[in-house]
Design a protein around this motif. Structure first.
Motif, short mmCIF file in Angstrom:
data_model
loop_
_atom_site.label_atom_id
_atom_site.label_comp_id
_atom_site.label_asym_id
_atom_site.label_seq_id
_atom_site.Cartn_x
_atom_site.Cartn_y
_atom_site.Cartn_z
N PRO A 46 0.82 -1.22 0.00
CA PRO A 46 0.00 0.00 0.00
C PRO A 46 0.86 1.27 0.00
CG PRO A 46 -0.94 -1.62 1.49
CD PRO A 46 0.36 -2.20 1.00
N MET A 47 1.99 1.25 0.73
CA MET A 47 2.82 2.44 0.74
C MET A 47 3.38 2.74 -0.65
SD MET A 47 4.06 5.05 2.24
CE MET A 47 3.77 4.89 3.99
N THR A 56 -5.33 6.69 -2.62
CA THR A 56 -5.22 7.89 -1.78
C THR A 56 -4.92 7.47 -0.35
OG1 THR A 56 -7.56 7.87 -1.15
CG2 THR A 56 -6.98 9.00 -3.21
N LEU A 57 -4.60 8.47 0.46
CA LEU A 57 -4.34 8.18 1.87
C LEU A 57 -5.57 7.55 2.52
CD1 LEU A 57 -2.08 8.44 3.92
CD2 LEU A 57 -2.94 10.72 4.52
N GLY A 58 -6.74 8.04 2.12
CA GLY A 58 -7.99 7.51 2.67
C GLY A 58 -8.21 6.04 2.33
N GLU A 59 -7.64 5.62 1.21
CA GLU A 59 -7.80 4.22 0.80
C GLU A 59 -6.71 3.32 1.37
OE1 GLU A 59 -9.79 4.95 -3.63
OE2 GLU A 59 -7.63 5.19 -3.34
N SER A 60 -5.77 3.92 2.06
CA SER A 60 -4.63 3.14 2.59
C SER A 60 -4.98 2.52 3.93
CB SER A 60 -3.42 4.05 2.76
OG SER A 60 -3.13 4.72 1.57
N GLU A 63 -2.26 1.75 9.19
CA GLU A 63 -0.85 1.89 9.54
C GLU A 63 -0.18 3.01 8.74
OE1 GLU A 63 -2.32 -1.01 8.96
OE2 GLU A 63 -1.44 -2.64 10.13
N VAL A 64 -0.59 3.14 7.48
CA VAL A 64 0.02 4.17 6.64
C VAL A 64 -0.25 5.55 7.22
CG1 VAL A 64 0.06 5.18 4.34
CG2 VAL A 64 -0.14 2.70 4.59
N THR A 65 -1.52 5.78 7.57
CA THR A 65 -1.89 7.07 8.16
C THR A 65 -1.15 7.30 9.47
OG1 THR A 65 -4.08 6.47 7.36
CG2 THR A 65 -3.90 8.50 8.62
N LYS A 66 -1.11 6.27 10.30
CA LYS A 66 -0.46 6.40 11.60
C LYS A 66 1.01 6.77 11.45
CE LYS A 66 -1.47 3.01 14.88
NZ LYS A 66 -1.96 1.63 15.18
N VAL A 67 1.68 6.06 10.55
CA VAL A 67 3.12 6.30 10.37
C VAL A 67 3.37 7.70 9.81
CG1 VAL A 67 5.05 5.65 8.89
CG2 VAL A 67 3.93 3.93 10.28
N LEU A 68 2.56 8.09 8.83
CA LEU A 68 2.77 9.41 8.24
C LEU A 68 2.47 10.53 9.24
CD1 LEU A 68 1.54 8.91 4.56
CD2 LEU A 68 3.88 9.02 5.43
N GLU A 69 1.46 10.31 10.10
CA GLU A 69 1.19 11.28 11.16
C GLU A 69 2.39 11.40 12.10
OE1 GLU A 69 -1.25 13.46 11.94
OE2 GLU A 69 -2.04 13.04 9.94
N SER A 70 2.92 10.24 12.49
CA SER A 70 4.08 10.24 13.39
C SER A 70 5.28 10.90 12.73
CB SER A 70 4.45 8.81 13.80
OG SER A 70 3.36 8.18 14.41
N CYS A 71 5.42 10.68 11.43
CA CYS A 71 6.52 11.30 10.69
C CYS A 71 6.39 12.82 10.71
CB CYS A 71 6.54 10.81 9.24
SG CYS A 71 7.22 9.16 9.05
#
Lengths: 248, 200
Positions: A46-47, A56-60, A63-71
């Protein structure tokens, strides 16, 4: 891309290995899941698909959202010196994912109620407890000038990440110039969370003294940097193991 | 108390998990962690001590004792504590740590642990000891079936494990932090260093 993760579990015998196994199995599953979802080496993860704009991010996955938020948080904390959005080829959280996944894997071991556990993801360590119920873990930091020997030892309470110029990884990019220039030979950061520790260590290597000043201000995070000339710098409360404080 | 660690490699989709369990009872199963494809062959050969006298293979008879001192040689067993697995999915692993702690300090001895089956192949570890100090850790046998992915992981993991055992025992520490072992630079540097030290 494969990597090596070591689990070290210490207990005085209150738990049997058989009881431990389900915890280990879940911890290992966390790593595999992270690899499957977040790997930029796998074209169908997915990444990778997000990077190519196929989803899109919404379709991911979450974990993808969580990691990008943490980033995003890590980028702000590092004054922009850790920046997955400045990577060639689009957003690349690879520099963050390994530490994040190891920390998540460690959480699966907390319920095992052992004296201590370390998850060592190719040199980045997440931990709780110690080798006995009374002692903290002691961990060596590799000397960047001589990767078969240690620069010093650290009394570990939580996570410890090390980034280094001897790694020459793609993530060691100056996000402001795009150049692969390192200001320290290696930098180690210890703190409660391995993901942030790893991001700050990477930021230190490319950002140098400026990032050192920032880390000094971050509660519960301490840093040690080793220069290309071997000179060591560290934040005030860096937890050197007794007997391991370098000469000043 | 000497804790007797177990090393197991569980591999799936490019992630190698090496588990060491430091405690007295020396038994652990791997099957639940492993992948779906269980290798066909698995000889669990007994621990063979290939060396000069005095033979120092100690059986895994760690008895829990209340002392909390760290045995300096404990980390040596991180890579020497070997496991054997059976062919079935729910594998049992028995541990036969091949440690050397009781011999006179002058004699250099080497010992090879039992062959370990991990999901990408079979390996065994040879350790050379002088007195209570490890002087060498090496892979005695390695058969990964020639699979490309296995080989690339082995190339990263094996030198790292050798390195960890060597570095850790010298400083009474439980772990080592450094820039990613998987990188080409580190690998080359480490392999050079190991080669110059006579490591294979």
């Amino acid at each position: 891309m494969g990597t090596v993760v070591t689990f070290d579990i210490y207990d005085d015998g209150g738990i049997s290995p058989d009881e431990l196994l389900p915890h280990l199995a879940r911890a290992v599953a966390v790593l595999h899941r992270a690899d499957k979802v977040l790997s930029t080496w796998k074209p169908d993860s997915p990444m990778s698909r997000l990077r190519r704009g196929e989803i899109t991010l919404g379709e991911s996955p979450l974990e993808v959202t969580k990691v990008l938020e943490s980033c995003k948080v890590a980028k702000a904390r590092s004054g922009g010196w850790f920046d997955p959005w400045a990577m060639p080829g689009g957003v690349d959280p690879t520099g963050y994912v390994k530490g994040w996944a190891a920390q998540e894997a460690l959480e699966e071991l907390v319920g095992a109620e052992v004296d201590g556990a370390m998850v060592n993801a190719a040199g980045d360590i997440a931990s709780f407890g110690g080798p006995t119920s009374n002692d903290p873990f002691r961990v060596g930091i590799i000397d960047p000038a001589s990767p078969t020997s240690l620069a010093c030892a650290v009394e570990l309470r939580g996570a410890l990440a090390t980034s280094g110029a001897y790694e020459r990884g793609e993530h060691l990019v100056n996000p402001f110039t795009g150049q692969h220039v390192t200001r320290f030979a290696s930098a180690s950061v210890t703190g409660p969370d391995l993901g942030l520790s790893d991001a700050l260590a990477t930021a230190l290597v490319v950002g140098g003294d400026e990032v050192m000043t920032l880390v000094e201000e971050i509660y519960d995070y301490e840093a040690l940097a080793i220069g290309h000339d071997g000179e060591m710098k560290w934040t005030t409360l860096f937890p050197f193991a007794p007997g391991s404080v370098p000469c000043q | 108390m000497r804790r007797s660690p177990i090393v197991i490699a569980g591999t799936l989709a490019g992630v190698v998990g090496v588990l060491s369990f430091h405690t007295a009872p020396a038994k652990l199963t791997l099957g639940t962690i492993g992948t779906t494809s269980s290798p066909v062959s698995t000889t669990s050969s007994p621990p063979s001590t290939t060396s000069s006298p005095p033979s120092t293979t100690s059986p895994p008879t760690t008895t829990p004792s209340p002392t909390t001192t760290k045995a300096p040689s404990r980390h040596s067993t991180t890579t020497t504590g070997a496991t054997t697995t059976t062919t079935t999915r729910t594998t049992t692993t028995t541990v036969a740590p091949t440690t050397a702690t009781t011999a006179p300090a002058t004699t250099a001895r080497s010992a090879t642990g039992p062959v370990v089956n991990y999901n990408f192949g079979v390996l065994s570890v040879t350790v050379t000891v002088a007195g209570t100090k490890i002087t060498k850790v090496a892979i005695g046998t390695l058969n990964d079936g020639g699979n490309f992915r296995s080989q690339s992981i082995d190339q990263q993991a094996i030198p790292q494990l050798e390195q960890q055992a060597m570095t850790a025992q010298s400083a009474s520490i439980q772990g080592v932090s450094g820039a990613s072992y998987t990188s080409a630079g580190f690998k080359l540097s480490l392999q050079d260093a190991l080669t110059s030290l006579g490591f294979k």
